[in-house]
Write a protein that holds these residues in place. Structure first.
Motif, short mmCIF file in Angstrom:
data_model
loop_
_atom_site.label_atom_id
_atom_site.label_comp_id
_atom_site.label_asym_id
_atom_site.label_seq_id
_atom_site.Cartn_x
_atom_site.Cartn_y
_atom_site.Cartn_z
N LEU A 3 0.85 -1.19 0.00
CA LEU A 3 0.00 0.00 0.00
C LEU A 3 0.88 1.24 0.00
CD1 LEU A 3 -2.63 -1.12 2.66
CD2 LEU A 3 -2.85 -1.20 0.18
N THR A 4 0.53 2.21 -0.84
CA THR A 4 1.25 3.48 -0.87
C THR A 4 0.23 4.60 -0.92
OG1 THR A 4 1.32 3.66 -3.29
CG2 THR A 4 3.10 2.42 -2.24
N ASP A 5 0.71 5.81 -0.67
CA ASP A 5 -0.20 6.95 -0.75
C ASP A 5 -0.14 7.59 -2.13
OD1 ASP A 5 2.36 7.89 -0.47
OD2 ASP A 5 1.83 9.50 0.91
N LEU A 6 0.55 6.96 -3.07
CA LEU A 6 0.64 7.47 -4.44
C LEU A 6 -0.01 6.47 -5.40
CD1 LEU A 6 4.36 8.64 -4.51
CD2 LEU A 6 2.34 10.06 -4.17
N SER A 7 -0.55 6.98 -6.46
CA SER A 7 -1.09 6.10 -7.50
C SER A 7 0.08 5.46 -8.25
CB SER A 7 -1.96 6.90 -8.47
OG SER A 7 -1.14 7.77 -9.23
N LEU A 8 -0.22 4.44 -9.05
CA LEU A 8 0.82 3.79 -9.84
C LEU A 8 1.52 4.79 -10.76
CD1 LEU A 8 2.34 1.28 -10.74
CD2 LEU A 8 0.46 0.80 -12.33
N ALA A 9 0.76 5.63 -11.40
CA ALA A 9 1.35 6.64 -12.30
C ALA A 9 2.24 7.60 -11.52
CB ALA A 9 0.25 7.40 -13.03
N ASP A 10 1.79 8.01 -10.32
CA ASP A 10 2.60 8.92 -9.49
C ASP A 10 3.89 8.24 -9.03
OD1 ASP A 10 0.79 10.99 -9.76
OD2 ASP A 10 -0.27 10.52 -7.88
N CYS A 11 3.81 6.95 -8.69
CA CYS A 11 5.01 6.22 -8.29
C CYS A 11 6.01 6.16 -9.43
CB CYS A 11 4.65 4.80 -7.85
SG CYS A 11 3.86 4.70 -6.24
N ARG A 12 5.54 5.93 -10.64
CA ARG A 12 6.43 5.86 -11.79
C ARG A 12 7.06 7.21 -12.11
NH1 ARG A 12 2.67 1.89 -15.47
NH2 ARG A 12 3.44 -0.04 -14.57
#
Length: 106
Positions: A3-12
């Motif tokens: 779990l992260t507080d960023l979306s997949l696109a934001d993580c990338r």
């Protein structure tokens, strides 16, 4: 799934600010000057592949030695499919992950 507080696109797209240490360039200049290819006093060394008898009939195993940092040897095992001569099928089932020799045929 983590779990992260960023979306997949934001993580990338995430690019943190990482300042280089003051001696970053000097460190890598002195480090890479000791590499075999950069030091004309020592010839570059090729990896050495030594066959290892593990008792496996369809997997070839090699003890590999190659020069690492400051030309200190790095050792590891390389495993690859190895069909007996004349075999037309070289498939195996299950993971082949053992790091020590086993005495069984696959």
């Amino acid at each position: 799934m983590p779990l992260t507080d960023l979306s997949l696109a934001d993580c990338r797209d995430f690019r943190p600010e990482l300042p280089d240490p003051a001696d970053f360039d000097a460190f890598w200049s002195s480090t890479s000057s000791g590499a075999p290819a950069a030091d004309n006093r020592r010839p570059a060394q090729n990896p050495v592949f030594t066959p290892v008898d593990t008792g496996l009939t369809r997997i070839r195993t090699y003890d590999v030695t190659l020069p690492g940092f400051a030309v200190r040897p790095v050792h590891g095992w390389l495993r690859s499919p190895g069909c007996p001569t004349g075999a037309s099928d070289c498939s195996t089932s299950g993971p082949i992950t053992s790091t020590s020799p086993t005495r069984r045929s696959i």
